[in-house]
Design a protein around this motif. Structure first.
Motif, mmCIF file in Angstrom:
data_model
loop_
_atom_site.group_PDB
_atom_site.id
_atom_site.type_symbol
_atom_site.label_atom_id
_atom_site.label_comp_id
_atom_site.label_asym_id
_atom_site.label_seq_id
_atom_site.Cartn_x
_atom_site.Cartn_y
_atom_site.Cartn_z
ATOM 1 N N LEU A 177 5.264 -12.147 1.102
ATOM 2 C CA LEU A 177 6.293 -11.087 1.613
ATOM 3 C C LEU A 177 5.095 -10.172 2.260
ATOM 4 O O LEU A 177 5.295 -9.890 3.159
ATOM 5 C CB LEU A 177 6.598 -11.221 -0.177
ATOM 6 C CG LEU A 177 8.221 -9.888 0.593
ATOM 7 C CD1 LEU A 177 9.161 -10.629 1.214
ATOM 8 C CD2 LEU A 177 8.769 -9.342 -1.205
ATOM 9 N N TYR A 178 4.711 -9.733 1.355
ATOM 10 C CA TYR A 178 3.831 -8.720 2.425
ATOM 11 C C TYR A 178 3.443 -8.515 2.880
ATOM 12 O O TYR A 178 3.001 -8.385 3.870
ATOM 13 C CB TYR A 178 2.704 -7.568 1.573
ATOM 14 C CG TYR A 178 3.685 -7.070 0.086
ATOM 15 C CD1 TYR A 178 5.185 -6.316 0.311
ATOM 16 C CD2 TYR A 178 3.340 -6.694 -1.239
ATOM 17 C CE1 TYR A 178 5.326 -6.138 -1.052
ATOM 18 C CE2 TYR A 178 3.870 -6.296 -2.782
ATOM 19 C CZ TYR A 178 5.250 -6.264 -2.268
ATOM 20 O OH TYR A 178 5.944 -6.055 -3.137
ATOM 21 N N LEU A 179 2.530 -9.890 3.538
ATOM 22 C CA LEU A 179 1.789 -10.151 4.922
ATOM 23 C C LEU A 179 3.128 -10.441 5.707
ATOM 24 O O LEU A 179 2.773 -10.137 6.766
ATOM 25 C CB LEU A 179 1.097 -11.793 4.780
ATOM 26 C CG LEU A 179 -0.014 -11.865 4.127
ATOM 27 C CD1 LEU A 179 -0.580 -12.995 3.750
ATOM 28 C CD2 LEU A 179 -1.132 -10.757 4.545
ATOM 29 N N SER A 180 4.066 -10.980 5.006
ATOM 30 C CA SER A 180 5.313 -11.032 6.429
ATOM 31 C C SER A 180 5.656 -9.812 7.269
ATOM 32 O O SER A 180 6.363 -9.665 7.984
ATOM 33 C CB SER A 180 6.427 -11.884 5.814
ATOM 34 O OG SER A 180 6.741 -10.925 4.670
ATOM 35 N N ARG A 181 5.576 -9.020 6.563
ATOM 36 C CA ARG A 181 6.155 -7.505 6.226
ATOM 37 C C ARG A 181 4.880 -6.182 7.131
ATOM 38 O O ARG A 181 5.009 -5.406 7.405
ATOM 39 C CB ARG A 181 6.148 -6.547 5.183
ATOM 40 C CG ARG A 181 7.781 -7.378 4.574
ATOM 41 C CD ARG A 181 9.209 -6.967 5.176
ATOM 42 N NE ARG A 181 8.870 -7.606 6.606
ATOM 43 C CZ ARG A 181 10.122 -9.128 6.366
ATOM 44 N NH1 ARG A 181 10.156 -9.584 5.780
ATOM 45 N NH2 ARG A 181 9.973 -9.893 7.969
ATOM 46 N N SER A 182 3.719 -7.680 7.786
ATOM 47 C CA SER A 182 2.436 -6.510 8.015
ATOM 48 C C SER A 182 1.511 -5.071 7.458
ATOM 49 O O SER A 182 1.233 -4.733 7.436
ATOM 50 C CB SER A 182 2.642 -5.730 9.026
ATOM 51 O OG SER A 182 3.138 -6.702 10.205
ATOM 52 N N LEU A 183 2.137 -5.763 5.695
ATOM 53 C CA LEU A 183 1.705 -4.718 5.028
ATOM 54 C C LEU A 183 0.213 -5.876 4.400
ATOM 55 O O LEU A 183 -0.149 -6.126 3.025
ATOM 56 C CB LEU A 183 2.234 -4.588 3.278
ATOM 57 C CG LEU A 183 3.642 -4.023 3.876
ATOM 58 C CD1 LEU A 183 4.550 -3.515 3.217
ATOM 59 C CD2 LEU A 183 3.305 -2.402 4.640
ATOM 60 N N ASP A 184 -0.622 -5.656 4.910
ATOM 61 C CA ASP A 184 -1.928 -6.295 4.842
ATOM 62 C C ASP A 184 -2.755 -6.149 3.684
ATOM 63 O O ASP A 184 -2.999 -6.796 3.024
ATOM 64 C CB ASP A 184 -2.773 -6.462 6.438
ATOM 65 C CG ASP A 184 -1.769 -7.701 7.358
ATOM 66 O OD1 ASP A 184 -0.685 -8.222 7.169
ATOM 67 O OD2 ASP A 184 -2.137 -7.510 8.163
ATOM 68 N N LEU A 185 -2.873 -4.822 3.282
ATOM 69 C CA LEU A 185 -3.872 -3.895 2.715
ATOM 70 C C LEU A 185 -2.515 -4.619 1.488
ATOM 71 O O LEU A 185 -3.856 -5.058 0.224
ATOM 72 C CB LEU A 185 -4.112 -3.017 2.541
ATOM 73 C CG LEU A 185 -5.229 -2.124 1.540
ATOM 74 C CD1 LEU A 185 -6.378 -2.768 1.367
ATOM 75 C CD2 LEU A 185 -5.304 -0.485 1.910
#
Length: 218
Positions: A177-185
């Motif tokens: 989910l966070y990868l899909s929102r570009s919240l990689d860290l």
């Protein structure tokens, strides 16, 4: 000054971009959320009561981060976690059940687990409808992880070993989910959480299986 403008000004230092990790513009909120989140989970694995105040700080940083990413359920969830963190801190200070022979951790029991599982579906459905109307960027997945995390936090507050299974289920959704929102860290820290959850489950089960010595009267 409108409340929204006041809040934006108040949180401005935390939303300052420090650099990039992949497509993620890393802010102070995300970096501090990473640090406090990792520390909180590790303290939980070690069954240290400091997991609660550190976790409360983590909730505040992630509240700012998720609100900016339009993950409204995750943002609101941080406020619920903050309240549950205060409750859990108080319960752990009290020491749980009385009696020296009582284990530090307990099993939740089939009835409790089944009740929580039964509540997941309506809670996820209701939150999905609400978040869709609110313009959340991933309403179903945000709702599902919210429901799983609330169940996990309640089990943590009551020192139930099954808390780790619910955290693991939530983290398996949080990472993509966070990868899909570009919240990689943030995705990376939740991947770290996932590994720590395995350590926590093993440590708590080992503690539960350890023999307990009866109290010796003074």
């Amino acid at each position: 000054m409108p409340i929204s403008d006041y809040l934006s000004e108040l949180t401005a230092p935390l939303t300052t971009v420090l650099g990039h990790v992949g497509q993620d513009e890393v802010t102070w909120a995300e970096l501090l959320g990473f640090a406090t989140g990792a520390a909180s989970v590790w303290l939980t694995v070690r069954a240290r009561i400091w997991n609660f105040p550190v976790g409360i700080a983590n909730n505040l940083f992630f509240l700012v981060l998720f609100a900016g990413a339009r993950l409204y359920a995750d943002a609101a969830l941080q406020l619920v976690f903050l309240a549950l963190g205060v409750h859990g801190w108080w319960r752990w200070l009290r020491g749980g059940r009385r009696g020296a022979e009582a284990p530090a951790f307990e099993r939740a029991g089939a009835r409790t687990v089944l009740t929580l599982l039964a509540l997941l579906a309506p809670a996820t459905w209701g939150l999905t409808v609400l978040l869709t109307r609110a313009g959340d960027s991933a309403p179903f997945w945000d709702a599902l992880t919210t429901a799983l995390s609330l169940a996990a936090q309640w089990l943590l507050n009551t020192r139930r070993v099954e808390t780790w299974y619910f955290w693991i289920a939530a983290d398996l959704v949080y990472v993509p989910l966070y990868l899909s929102r570009s919240l990689d860290l943030t995705a990376l820290v939740y991947l770290l959480f996932l590994g720590m959850c395995g350590l926590g489950l093993r440590a708590w089960r080992r503690d539960l299986a350890a023999p307990r010595l009866p109290a010796v009267a003074a």
